[in-house]
Every structure is written in structure tokens, then in C-alpha cells.
Design an enzyme around this catalytic site. Structure first.
Site, mmCIF file in Angstrom:
data_model
loop_
_atom_site.group_PDB
_atom_site.id
_atom_site.type_symbol
_atom_site.label_atom_id
_atom_site.label_comp_id
_atom_site.label_asym_id
_atom_site.label_seq_id
_atom_site.Cartn_x
_atom_site.Cartn_y
_atom_site.Cartn_z
ATOM 1 N N LYS A 195 0.845 -1.196 0.000
ATOM 2 C CA LYS A 195 0.000 0.000 0.000
ATOM 3 C C LYS A 195 0.884 1.252 0.000
ATOM 4 O O LYS A 195 0.664 2.153 -0.796
ATOM 5 C CB LYS A 195 -0.888 -0.003 1.238
ATOM 6 C CG LYS A 195 -1.739 1.221 1.389
ATOM 7 C CD LYS A 195 -2.573 1.179 2.657
ATOM 8 C CE LYS A 195 -3.283 2.518 2.861
ATOM 9 N NZ LYS A 195 -4.033 2.576 4.129
ATOM 10 N N GLU A 250 10.977 -4.709 3.424
ATOM 11 C CA GLU A 250 11.055 -6.115 3.026
ATOM 12 C C GLU A 250 10.525 -6.303 1.598
ATOM 13 O O GLU A 250 11.131 -6.986 0.773
ATOM 14 C CB GLU A 250 10.236 -6.989 3.980
ATOM 15 C CG GLU A 250 10.716 -6.987 5.426
ATOM 16 C CD GLU A 250 9.985 -5.956 6.277
ATOM 17 O OE1 GLU A 250 9.552 -4.924 5.738
ATOM 18 O OE2 GLU A 250 9.854 -6.207 7.494
ATOM 19 N N GLY A 274 -4.124 -1.690 5.825
ATOM 20 C CA GLY A 274 -3.450 -2.878 5.301
ATOM 21 C C GLY A 274 -4.077 -4.163 5.777
ATOM 22 O O GLY A 274 -4.323 -5.082 4.993
ATOM 23 N N ARG A 275 -4.420 -4.225 7.090
ATOM 24 C CA ARG A 275 -4.966 -5.467 7.639
ATOM 25 C C ARG A 275 -6.431 -5.694 7.273
ATOM 26 O O ARG A 275 -7.034 -6.670 7.686
ATOM 27 C CB ARG A 275 -4.779 -5.489 9.147
ATOM 28 C CG ARG A 275 -5.323 -4.273 9.869
ATOM 29 C CD ARG A 275 -4.834 -4.236 11.311
ATOM 30 N NE ARG A 275 -5.185 -2.992 12.001
ATOM 31 C CZ ARG A 275 -4.480 -1.870 11.925
ATOM 32 N NH1 ARG A 275 -3.366 -1.841 11.196
ATOM 33 N NH2 ARG A 275 -4.855 -0.772 12.580
ATOM 34 N N GLU A 313 -2.958 -5.695 15.701
ATOM 35 C CA GLU A 313 -2.503 -4.418 15.143
ATOM 36 C C GLU A 313 -3.623 -3.374 15.240
ATOM 37 O O GLU A 313 -3.372 -2.181 15.166
ATOM 38 C CB GLU A 313 -2.052 -4.578 13.692
ATOM 39 C CG GLU A 313 -1.153 -3.447 13.208
ATOM 40 C CD GLU A 313 -0.489 -3.729 11.870
ATOM 41 O OE1 GLU A 313 -1.180 -3.682 10.831
ATOM 42 O OE2 GLU A 313 0.722 -3.996 11.854
ATOM 43 N N HIS A 347 -2.322 -31.819 21.115
ATOM 44 C CA HIS A 347 -1.088 -32.553 21.432
ATOM 45 C C HIS A 347 0.066 -31.587 21.654
ATOM 46 O O HIS A 347 1.229 -31.964 21.546
ATOM 47 C CB HIS A 347 -0.789 -33.527 20.287
ATOM 48 C CG HIS A 347 -1.923 -34.448 20.004
ATOM 49 N ND1 HIS A 347 -2.108 -35.640 20.674
ATOM 50 C CD2 HIS A 347 -2.990 -34.322 19.172
ATOM 51 C CE1 HIS A 347 -3.218 -36.217 20.250
ATOM 52 N NE2 HIS A 347 -3.779 -35.440 19.332
ATOM 53 N N LYS A 366 10.990 0.095 12.934
ATOM 54 C CA LYS A 366 11.470 0.251 11.561
ATOM 55 C C LYS A 366 12.580 1.293 11.505
ATOM 56 O O LYS A 366 13.628 1.105 10.889
ATOM 57 C CB LYS A 366 10.317 0.708 10.656
ATOM 58 C CG LYS A 366 9.247 -0.334 10.390
ATOM 59 C CD LYS A 366 8.154 0.255 9.478
ATOM 60 C CE LYS A 366 7.014 -0.722 9.287
ATOM 61 N NZ LYS A 366 5.916 -0.152 8.454
HETATM 62 O O1 F6P Z 1 4.212 -2.188 9.408
HETATM 63 C C1 F6P Z 1 2.920 -2.587 9.533
HETATM 64 C C2 F6P Z 1 2.256 -2.521 8.181
HETATM 65 O O2 F6P Z 1 2.073 -1.185 7.789
HETATM 66 C C3 F6P Z 1 0.921 -3.231 8.157
HETATM 67 O O3 F6P Z 1 -0.125 -2.456 8.694
HETATM 68 C C4 F6P Z 1 0.779 -3.482 6.693
HETATM 69 O O4 F6P Z 1 -0.205 -4.465 6.410
HETATM 70 C C5 F6P Z 1 2.206 -3.947 6.337
HETATM 71 O O5 F6P Z 1 3.048 -3.166 7.177
HETATM 72 C C6 F6P Z 1 2.585 -3.795 4.886
HETATM 73 O O6 F6P Z 1 2.426 -2.439 4.516
HETATM 74 P P1 F6P Z 1 2.456 -2.069 2.934
HETATM 75 O O7 F6P Z 1 1.258 -2.763 2.313
HETATM 76 O O8 F6P Z 1 2.355 -0.579 2.907
HETATM 77 O O9 F6P Z 1 3.740 -2.596 2.379
#
Ligand code: F6P
Length: 547
Positions: free
Chosen positions: A206, A212, A267-268, A353, A384, A512
Site C-alpha cells: 500500500k 522487506e 493494510g490489515r 494491530e 497434542h 522500523k
Molecule cells: O508495518 C505494519 C504494516 O504497515 C501493516 O499495517 C501493513 O499491512 C504492512 O506493514 C505492509 O504495509 P504495505 O502494504 O504498505 O507494504
């Protein structure tokens, strides 16, 4: 005291909890043959048996009173109406607009967003069809049928976990591989299994700034070029889902291959947007659409059902009951269905979150607990592993059991065993086994009195452990959509009661920021170390091991 803990609704619940703690569910079931029926509600193909909870009619009434006094329904309506409820980021919260099949407009800044939402759905549908029909080719003319979906958090969990859960609906001939972690093993393992000529990379971010995802996409780009692709071929093999169109085009994506996202979708909460493209590529657009339709139906239920029948309100209120009046710090999700094994991880981000917050309203530190630790795994595996603690541990851990009544390619013996374990566990958690019952079981073992008492004590199962059981005919896309929306709205109800902002995530920023500062010291061996002694020594050890 805050307004919440000082409220009469809260005080009523507090005194009720004291009384409830002197009682046992086992007695309630024995004294009321209608208990199970009374505390079972159904909506959108999901049946919720919440009778194995520490509740009475009086408790239910008081929980409804708490939701009334904290204006849960009004806050719900404000969300659906597009009010700026994410007040720290000054944004509306409208993931519900993404699955709004009502035909009604949804206004953001005075403009109906539904035309662009529907246009994006059309774009997804058309794209998926070109891939599934083998029309979309790579630079050497091969059909693109290997999809590498790169993203993390909400840009990964939803696509991966929903696709996994809907395995019976997978489209033959297209394979989606997911990459999230910046640990190079992940991307390398995936790239080793695909042919670059028939591979499409879907980069989902987003913000288009998540370290990453950017790094993994750069590595994939490097791999593509080293494998024989040219810079001018990138646009054929790399597409993006992002709200940051500028950054995506600067990265090299063709604008027509960038699927839009909007700031009013967190995002979530984004699998319903083009973030869900990998799901549609996996199960086909029609099944993906059914997922959204299921969520839409749960939205309507949440909007219209009275509190006593409202599944999100029931689950939300019960969670608050245990967290704030029984000291529960976690909530365990136990899907008794192998394909739903990822569901606890999905709800982890969704819940933790959203409600892992400590400030209520504008700036009031809470004097009450808020978001729980969400965990769990597929049943029967947990039995288990960690069920011992749930049965005989010292803390209350409310449990949500989930079971499809039918599964694809069903083997009746296996499925009956799965269901019997699910039901048996909820029964054991509720009724337990008394000291006297354990002692009677041991009577014929030839133990002397003290041994008998000791072993019976250790074997005693307190019971009175709360659980919900969610049943559904089968986990088809529509039911899964409803189930996910149910948990989204459960989280909303709890955040509304606690008056926290469930839609920002400031808590992830510092890690971060400091991580980037440390990265600079790791890649520049000579850079002076000016952090705390522990971080400095950790960096020194990494440097020594990677000279
Ligand atoms: O760091 C948390 C977060 O912003 C989440 O809320 C989000 O789903 C994820 O990182 C990935 O964010 P993006 O879609 O902006 O890469």
C-alpha cells in the site's frame, strides 16, 4: 478512573463477575435444558454456539448495556458512512466499501468512491481472465502462469491465508508463490522453483515503502535480468498493487499494470481490494467475488441485527467480558480444518494491530486492558501441544472452535474423528472432571489414600473454561468472506467499547526507524557504534561473523 471504568455499565459487570466466579457452567447446563438453544445464533451461513461461556441472561443484558453506553452501534454506523474515525491519520475507514454490493454510494471527501472501486474490480476480473486463458505472455512469448506474490503483513497474510483456506477452489494451471520475509532464504527458495520467462511478479505494498517488500522485489528484478530478461521486459513481468502510484512507476512498473489502493483501506483490512489479486488468480475471479459477497452479507448483518442476534457484537462483548473482568490476556483460535491452519495468524494481525493500543479517545491512557494476544493452530494438532495449559493452567483463555460440517473429498471416518475431537474439547473445557470423579476412577488402582488423593488432585480438571463453537456447512468462498468480516467487526466492537483507534498502527514505526539505523552500521563496518551497549555488542558480533 476513566469514563469507561467509572460507568454504571462497567460497575454492573464488575459485580456480576464476582458472582459468576462462584458458579460453574456444568450446573447451568444441568438446570437449564434450553441453555444451548438460547445461546446459539446464526447468520450468513455461520452458526455460533456461545452457550459454553461464563454468561447468564443478566450478564448478556449488562454486556448489551455496555455496548449501548459506549455507543457501539453509532460508531459502527459512522464507520460505514465514511466518517473520519481514524482520527490520528485523519482518514475514513471503508474496507466495507470494497465489498459494497448494495448499489448505494459511499462518499469520501464529498465524492462517491464506488465507481472507482467497481472499476478496480473490473480490472482485477479482466487481468485474471487474461492470465487464466493464457493470453498474457512474457517477453519470450510464454504464457505467464507462475505468480510470485511479494508483500508482507496485510499485503501478504490475507492473500496467502485465504488462498490456502480455499484449496478446493484452486484454478489448475496457475501457481501462486508467496514471499514476505526479508530473510533471503524466502525469495531465493521461491525463485529457484520458477522459470523467469513464465513468471509474473505481483508486488503488493500500500505504501510502496515497506523495506522487506521493496528489497524482495529488487532481488526478483535482479534475478529476472540475470536470467535473460531486459529492462524493457520488466513491465511485462512485474505489476504492482499500491496507493503510491508515483513510487511504483518510478520503480519501473507500467502505470496500466498498477492496481490502485486507497488511504481509507487499512493494510490489515485490504484483502477485499486489489491486494486480493493473488487470491483471484488462485481461485478465479468468480470465487473471489463470492468471498466479497460473503463479507457484504456479514456487513448487512452487523448493520441490522439486534444486539442479541448480532454475531460480531456477541463475540466482541464476550471478549471484553473475559479480558476486562476475568483477566484473560489472550484468545485462542482453533480451526478444526487443515486448510484453515493459517486463520489464527490472519486474525493475529487483524486484532493485535488494531486493538494493541493504550490510549483512549484523544489522549487518555486507558486504566483497563485492551487488545488480547491472539494465537492458535489447527485442530486437532493443538490438543497434542498446548491444550494442557488451556485445560489445567492458571489463566482463563477463551477459545473459538471452528468446524466445517462437510469438507471436500470427505472421508467420513476422518471427518467424524475431527468433529468428535472438536466437540469433545469444548465439552471437557466446560464440564471438567471433579476431584471426586478422578478419585473414583483411581479406586481400583490399589493406591494408598495419600497417593490416591495426590494423583486425583493432579488429574482434576477445573472446567468452567469458556469457548465458542462456530459451525458452517462447508468453507466455501462466501462463508469464508463472512467469517473474516465477522472477525473484522468483532475487533471493531471491542475497539469501540475501549474507545481506542483500531485503525492506526503507530507502534510499528519505531522498530522500523531503529532497524534502519542499525542496518547502516551493519553495512558500514567502520561506522562508529553509538547505541546502547547491548545493541552495540550485537552489531559487533554480526560484523565479526560477516567480515
Ligand atoms: O508495518 C505494519 C504494516 O504497515 C501493516 O499495517 C501493513 O499491512 C504492512 O506493514 C505492509 O504495509 P504495505 O502494504 O504498505 O507494504
Amino acid at each position: 478512573m476513566t469514563a469507561l471504568t467509572d460507568s454504571s455499565a462497567w460497575q454492573t459487570l464488575s459485580s456480576l463477575a464476582t458472582d459468576i466466579k462462584t458458579q460453574h457452567m456444568r450446573d447451568w447446563f444441568e438446570n437449564d435444558p434450553e441453555r444451548a438453544t438460547k445461546y446459539t445464533q446464526a447468520a450468513c451461513g455461520i452458526e455460533l454456539d456461545f452457550s459454553k461461556n461464563l454468561i447468564t441472561d443478566e450478564v448478556i443484558g449488562a454486556l448489551q448495556g455496555l455496548m449501548t453506553s459506549t455507543k457501539v452501534a453509532e460508531k459502527r454506523d459512522a464507520m460505514f458512512a465514511g466518517d473520519i474515525i481514524n482520527h490520528t491519520e485523519k482518514r475514513a475507514v471503508l474496507h466495507t466499501a470494497l465489498r459494497n454490493f448494495s448499489g448505494k454510494p459511499v462518499m469520501v471527501d464529498g465524492e462517491d468512491v464506488m465507481p472507482e472501486v467497481m472499476a478496480c474490480q473490473d480490472k482485477i476480473k479482466a487481468f485474471v481472465e487474461t492470465i487464466h486463458q493464457g493470453e498474457r505472455k512474457g517477453y519470450t512469448g510464454k504464457a505467464l502462469k507462475q505468480i510470485v506474490a511479494i508483500g508482507i503483513g496485510g499485503s501478504f497474510l490475507g492473500p496467502k491465508i485465504m488462498s490456502e483456506a480455499l484449496k478446493p477452489y484452486w484454478f489448475d494451471g496457475v501457481k501462486v508463490h508467496y514471499v514476505a520475509n526479508v530473510d533471503g532464504c524466502h525469495i531465493q527458495d521461491v525463485l529457484a522453483t520458477v522459470d523467469h520467462e513464465e513468471t509474473l511478479v505481483v508486488m503488493s505494498s500500500k505504501s510502496f515503502s515497506t523495506q522487506e517488500t521493496l528489497q524482495n522485489t529488487l532481488t526478483a528484478k535482479d534475478w529476472f535480468l540475470r536470467s535473460g530478461g531486459k529492462q524493457e521486459d520488466i513491465a511485462k513481468h512485474f505489476i504492482a498493487v499500491s496507493s503510491n502510484i508515483k513510487a511504483a512507476t518510478e520503480f519501473g512498473m507500467a502505470e496500466e499494470n498498477i492496481f490502485p489502493m486507497w488511504d481509507w483501506v487499512g493494510g490489515r483490512y485490504s484483502l477485499w481490494s486489489a491486494i486480493g489479486l493473488p487470491i483471484a488468480l488462485t481461485i478465479g475471479y468468480d470465487n473471489y467475488r463470492a468471498l466479497l459477497e460473503g463479507a457484504f452479507e456479514m456487513d448487512q448483518h452487523f448493520l441490522t441485527a439486534p444486539a442479541e442476534q448480532n454475531l460480531p457484537m456477541i463475540l466482541g462483548a464476550l471478549g471484553v467480558w473475559y479480558i476486562n473482568f476475568f483477566g484473560a490476556q489472550s484468545h485462542v483460535l482453533l480451526p478444526y480444518y487443515h486448510y484453515m491452519r493459517g486463520f489464527p495468524a490472519y486474525v493475529q494481525q487483524l486484532d493485535m494491530e488494531s486493538n494493541g493500543k493504550r490510549i483512549a479517545g484523544e489522549q487518555t491512557p486507558t486504566d483497563y486492558e485492551t487488545g488480547p494476544i491472539i494465537w492458535g493452530s489447527e485442530g486437532t494438532n493443538g490438543q497434542h501441544s498446548f491444550h494442557q495449559l488451556i485445560h489445567q493452567g492458571t489463566v482463563v483463555i477463551p477459545a473459538d472452535f471452528m468446524l466445517p460440517l462437510n469438507v471436500p473429498n470427505q472421508d467420513d471416518t476422518h471427518h467424524a474423528m475431527l468433529a468428535s475431537n472438536c466437540f469433545g474439547q469444548t465439552q471437557a473445557l466446560m464440564q471438567g472432571k471433579t476431584f471426586e470423579e478422578c478419585k473414583a476412577d483411581l479406586a481400583s488402582k490399589g493406591l494408598d489414600e495419600s497417593e490416591l488423593n495426590s494423583l486425583a488432585t493432579h488429574k482434576t480438571m477445573p472446567g468452567n473454561k469458556p469457548s465458542n463453537t462456530l459451525l458452517f456447512e462447508q468453507l466455501d468462498p462466501k462463508t469464508l468472506g463472512a467469517l473474516v468480516a465477522l472477525y473484522e467487526h468483532k475487533v471493531f466492537v471491542q475497539g469501540a467499547i475501549w474507545d481506542v483507534n483500531s485503525f492506526d498502527q503507530w507502534g510499528v514505526e519505531l522498530g522500523k526507524e531503529l532497524g534502519n539505523q542499525v542496518l547502516d552500521k551493519l553495512v558500514n563496518q567502520g561506522a562508529a557504534l553509538n547505541f546502547d551497549a547491548s545493541t552495540n555488542q550485537l552489531i559487533a558480533k554480526f560484523r565479526a561473523a560477516n567480515q
